[in-house]
Design a protein around this motif. Structure first.
Motif, PDB file in Angstrom:
ATOM      1  N   SER A   1       0.843  -1.197   0.000  1.00 25.75           N
ATOM      2  CA  SER A   1       0.000   0.000   0.000  1.00 25.75           C
ATOM      3  C   SER A   1       0.874   1.241   0.000  1.00 25.75           C
ATOM      4  N   LEU A   2       0.669   2.103  -0.994  1.00 21.48           N
ATOM      5  CA  LEU A   2       1.431   3.347  -1.119  1.00 21.48           C
ATOM      6  C   LEU A   2       0.520   4.380  -1.765  1.00 21.48           C
ATOM      7  N   ASP A   3       0.443   5.557  -1.172  1.00 22.30           N
ATOM      8  CA  ASP A   3      -0.494   6.561  -1.683  1.00 22.30           C
ATOM      9  C   ASP A   3       0.172   7.675  -2.477  1.00 22.30           C
ATOM     10  N   GLY A   4       1.395   7.465  -2.943  1.00 24.98           N
ATOM     11  CA  GLY A   4       2.048   8.447  -3.793  1.00 24.98           C
ATOM     12  C   GLY A   4       3.348   8.946  -3.208  1.00 24.98           C
ATOM     13  N   SER A   5       3.577  10.244  -3.320  1.00 26.91           N
ATOM     14  CA  SER A   5       4.794  10.870  -2.812  1.00 26.91           C
ATOM     15  C   SER A   5       4.799  10.875  -1.287  1.00 26.91           C
ATOM     16  N   ARG A   6       5.901  11.331  -0.702  1.00 27.08           N
ATOM     17  CA  ARG A   6       5.992  11.381   0.763  1.00 27.08           C
ATOM     18  C   ARG A   6       4.857  12.220   1.360  1.00 27.08           C
ATOM     19  N   ASP A   7       4.650  13.418   0.843  1.00 28.76           N
ATOM     20  CA  ASP A   7       3.605  14.285   1.396  1.00 28.76           C
ATOM     21  C   ASP A   7       2.223  13.660   1.231  1.00 28.76           C
ATOM     22  N   ALA A   8       1.966  13.082   0.065  1.00 33.26           N
ATOM     23  CA  ALA A   8       0.666  12.467  -0.200  1.00 33.26           C
ATOM     24  C   ALA A   8       0.430  11.272   0.716  1.00 33.26           C
ATOM     25  N   HIS A   9       1.424  10.423   0.813  1.00 37.92           N
ATOM     26  CA  HIS A   9       1.309   9.204   1.617  1.00 37.92           C
ATOM     27  C   HIS A   9       1.154   9.530   3.097  1.00 37.92           C
ATOM     28  N   ASP A  10       1.992  10.423   3.585  1.00 34.79           N
ATOM     29  CA  ASP A  10       2.009  10.702   5.031  1.00 34.79           C
ATOM     30  C   ASP A  10       0.844  11.570   5.482  1.00 34.79           C
ATOM     31  N   ARG A  11       0.061  12.082   4.544  1.00 37.09           N
ATOM     32  CA  ARG A  11      -1.116  12.846   4.944  1.00 37.09           C
ATOM     33  C   ARG A  11      -2.097  11.969   5.721  1.00 37.09           C
ATOM     34  N   VAL A  12      -2.212  10.714   5.326  1.00 35.92           N
ATOM     35  CA  VAL A  12      -3.201   9.833   5.966  1.00 35.92           C
ATOM     36  C   VAL A  12      -2.606   8.542   6.522  1.00 35.92           C
ATOM     37  N   ARG A  13      -1.489   8.076   5.974  1.00 33.32           N
ATOM     38  CA  ARG A  13      -0.933   6.784   6.388  1.00 33.32           C
ATOM     39  C   ARG A  13       0.141   7.033   7.444  1.00 33.32           C
ATOM     40  N   ARG A  14      -0.339   7.269   8.669  1.00 33.41           N
ATOM     41  CA  ARG A  14       0.522   7.649   9.780  1.00 33.41           C
ATOM     42  C   ARG A  14       0.357   6.675  10.941  1.00 33.41           C
ATOM     43  N   THR A  15       1.301   6.711  11.857  1.00 30.12           N
ATOM     44  CA  THR A  15       1.191   5.913  13.078  1.00 30.12           C
ATOM     45  C   THR A  15       0.201   6.579  14.031  1.00 30.12           C
TER      46      THR A  15
ATOM     47  N   ASP B   1      -6.975  10.100  -3.161  1.00 32.41           N
ATOM     48  CA  ASP B   1      -7.146  11.218  -2.233  1.00 32.41           C
ATOM     49  C   ASP B   1      -7.234  12.486  -3.071  1.00 32.41           C
ATOM     50  N   LEU B   2      -8.385  13.151  -3.029  1.00 34.03           N
ATOM     51  CA  LEU B   2      -8.596  14.341  -3.840  1.00 34.03           C
ATOM     52  C   LEU B   2      -7.657  15.479  -3.467  1.00 34.03           C
ATOM     53  N   CYS B   3      -7.043  15.403  -2.279  1.00 29.21           N
ATOM     54  CA  CYS B   3      -6.088  16.434  -1.868  1.00 29.21           C
ATOM     55  C   CYS B   3      -4.756  16.301  -2.597  1.00 29.21           C
ATOM     56  N   ASN B   4      -4.523  15.136  -3.195  1.00 27.23           N
ATOM     57  CA  ASN B   4      -3.242  14.886  -3.858  1.00 27.23           C
ATOM     58  C   ASN B   4      -3.364  15.104  -5.358  1.00 27.23           C
ATOM     59  N   ASP B   5      -2.307  15.611  -5.964  1.00 25.65           N
ATOM     60  CA  ASP B   5      -2.290  15.813  -7.396  1.00 25.65           C
ATOM     61  C   ASP B   5      -2.241  14.458  -8.108  1.00 25.65           C
TER      62      ASP B   5
ATOM     63  N   ALA C   1      -1.463  13.483 -11.261  1.00 26.27           N
ATOM     64  CA  ALA C   1      -0.278  13.202 -12.077  1.00 26.27           C
ATOM     65  C   ALA C   1       0.939  12.945 -11.199  1.00 26.27           C
ATOM     66  N   GLU C   2       1.093  13.757 -10.162  1.00 24.25           N
ATOM     67  CA  GLU C   2       2.219  13.574  -9.252  1.00 24.25           C
ATOM     68  C   GLU C   2       2.126  12.235  -8.532  1.00 24.25           C
ATOM     69  N   THR C   3       0.919  11.871  -8.128  1.00 21.85           N
ATOM     70  CA  THR C   3       0.716  10.591  -7.448  1.00 21.85           C
ATOM     71  C   THR C   3       1.085   9.433  -8.365  1.00 21.85           C
ATOM     72  N   TYR C   4       0.594   9.477  -9.590  1.00 15.62           N
ATOM     73  CA  TYR C   4       0.867   8.394 -10.544  1.00 15.62           C
ATOM     74  C   TYR C   4       2.359   8.254 -10.817  1.00 15.62           C
ATOM     75  N   GLU C   5       3.039   9.374 -11.024  1.00 14.87           N
ATOM     76  CA  GLU C   5       4.468   9.317 -11.302  1.00 14.87           C
ATOM     77  C   GLU C   5       5.252   8.802 -10.095  1.00 14.87           C
ATOM     78  N   ALA C   6       4.804   9.174  -8.880  1.00 17.06           N
ATOM     79  CA  ALA C   6       5.474   8.680  -7.673  1.00 17.06           C
ATOM     80  C   ALA C   6       5.337   7.163  -7.564  1.00 17.06           C
ATOM     81  N   LEU C   7       4.178   6.643  -7.900  1.00 16.98           N
ATOM     82  CA  LEU C   7       3.979   5.197  -7.876  1.00 16.98           C
ATOM     83  C   LEU C   7       4.838   4.521  -8.944  1.00 16.98           C
ATOM     84  N   CYS C   8       4.844   5.085 -10.140  1.00 19.34           N
ATOM     85  CA  CYS C   8       5.618   4.498 -11.238  1.00 19.34           C
ATOM     86  C   CYS C   8       7.118   4.506 -10.937  1.00 19.34           C
ATOM     87  N   GLY C   9       7.557   5.409 -10.045  1.00 21.61           N
ATOM     88  CA  GLY C   9       8.965   5.481  -9.701  1.00 21.61           C
ATOM     89  C   GLY C   9       9.510   4.202  -9.099  1.00 21.61           C
ATOM     90  N   PHE C  10       8.625   3.347  -8.570  1.00 19.32           N
ATOM     91  CA  PHE C  10       9.060   2.066  -8.002  1.00 19.32           C
ATOM     92  C   PHE C  10       8.918   0.917  -9.010  1.00 19.32           C
TER      93      PHE C  10
END
Length: 398
Positions: free
Chosen positions: A143-157, A191-195, A197-206
């Protein structure tokens, strides 16, 4: 007043010739707790809170009973292969020894091919775990929601710390030459708060072989963020459409995106292979840590006990589940659609959307998806792109 599908007459369906589809995917909740506190989690943050009363780990006796029930089911129906998904909570909290025991117990007991996948947040995925999964041939979805900022907005401890760095480090290990063959793909909640295109590219980076974009769970009685009933806006179609445009324009380097692929396949006359869209019968069942048999665990987003069946692997077969109204409702295709869906030009493509997203207090699950406008807009957008592509191809001579 009873809500649909509790009023569904399964005996009448059988008399009319309907036959249930045997289960081929078994989701084992081997650990009921999680080391993250994601704000959108349907298990911990939504209507059903039964996780609080369940044991943390699935016992070895429950694993053995589940394996025996799967063996019984595949034998009765001549099923040649099944998929077992190790789930939670966070399945890696069960520990490598218990996971290894579960996988070996299942494969020893079931007289069919048993493909095993672990769906994980990857915060605990170190080299030791990867070696265990490699030895067992267990695939990994992360499970990964995109870039660091996008992911950490909701996937936190629970104490507010982000999880991106640990997940990204685990993905770097997983995608190394030694373990990349275990990588099955990424799961990303929109997450509508996340861009987009940026989210997709962050996922594709892996370099994932596949990406699953999931709509946040909600329904008519508890709408998802940004989805307002009666308004023409389609924020989720706009978000996913922006991703689709990038994905469709680069077929040579793009990962498989299940939602887009499923819609295209349906538009071209095929059948769906998931419950997100289409009318194919659902063939998935959940076993909780205490051995209770549940329908789709996504129903936890609707109301307390929505997925409950009253069945247990120690006392009931999976065939008992096949004949319950809730199971039949997810297997009868067009017969389960609301009147609005049955008359919709893309009703067979959308298939009413994900079953859990159709719930409305008072009427139950025989409604259009709460995402109906978004699904309609997205299907039309994808359909227009595919039609334009087909029209541009030179016609073959007769």
């Amino acid at each position: 007043m009873p809500e649909w599908p509790s009023t569904l007459d399964v005996d009448a369906l059988l008399a009319d010739g309907w036959r249930p589809t045997p289960f081929r995917q078994f989701i084992l909740k081997i650990h009921s707790r999680c080391d993250l506190a994601c704000s959108y989690c349907y298990v911990y943050e939504m209507a059903d809170q039964t996780w609080r009363s369940r044991p943390r780990r699935m016992s070895r006796d429950t694993v053995a009973a589940t394996a025996a029930r799967i063996a019984e089911h595949v034998t009765a129906h001549g099923v040649e292969s099944v998929e077992v998904v190790l789930h939670g909570g966070e399945p890696l909290l069960a520990g490598p020894a218990e996971i290894e025991h579960a996988v070996r117990t299942l494969r020893a007991a079931v007289p069919a091919r048993v493909d095993v996948l672990a769906q994980t947040n990857a915060t605990l995925l170190d080299d030791d775990y990867l070696r265990v999964f490699d030895a067992l041939g267990v695939g990994l979805g992360v499970s990964l929601d995109g870039s660091r900022d996008a992911h950490d907005r909701v996937r936190r401890t629970a104490d507010g710390r982000g999880s991106y760095d640990r997940t990204a480090a685990a993905l770097t290990r997983l995608t190394s030459p030694a373990f990349r063959h275990l990588f099955r793909g990424l799961l990303c909640t929109v997450d509508l708060c996340n861009d987009p295109a940026e989210t997709y590219e962050a996922l594709c980076g892996f370099g994932p072989p596949a990406v699953d974009f999931l709509l946040p769970h909600g329904n008519w009685s508890a709408p998802p963020p940004g989805r307002t009933a009666g308004l023409p806006a389609t924020p989720y179609a706009d978000w996913l459409g922006a991703v689709f445009d990038r994905w469709y324009a680069a077929p040579g380097r793009a990962p498989r995106v299940r939602l887009f692929g499923e819609i295209i396949h349906l538009l071209l006359g095929g059948w769906s292979a998931s419950e997100q869209v289409g009318l194919s019968p659902a063939a998935m069942v959940v076993v909780e840590t205490d051995g209770e048999i549940e329908q789709s665990d996504l129903l936890k987003s609707a109301y307390e006990g929505a997925g409950n069946t009253g069945l247990h692997v120690a006392t009931h077969s999976f065939d008992d589940l096949l004949l319950l109204p809730g199971t039949a409702a997810r297997q009868i295709g067009a017969l389960a659609l609301a009147a609005e869906c049955a008359g919709c030009p893309v009703g067979g493509i959308c298939g009413g959307g994900l079953y859990a997203h159709r719930y409305r207090h008072g009427s139950g699950f025989q409604n259009p998806s709460v995402y109906c406008p978004d699904l309609l807009a997205l299907i039309r957008r994808i359909g227009a792109a595919v039609q334009a592509d087909l029209s541009a191809r030179p016609k073959e001579p007769r």
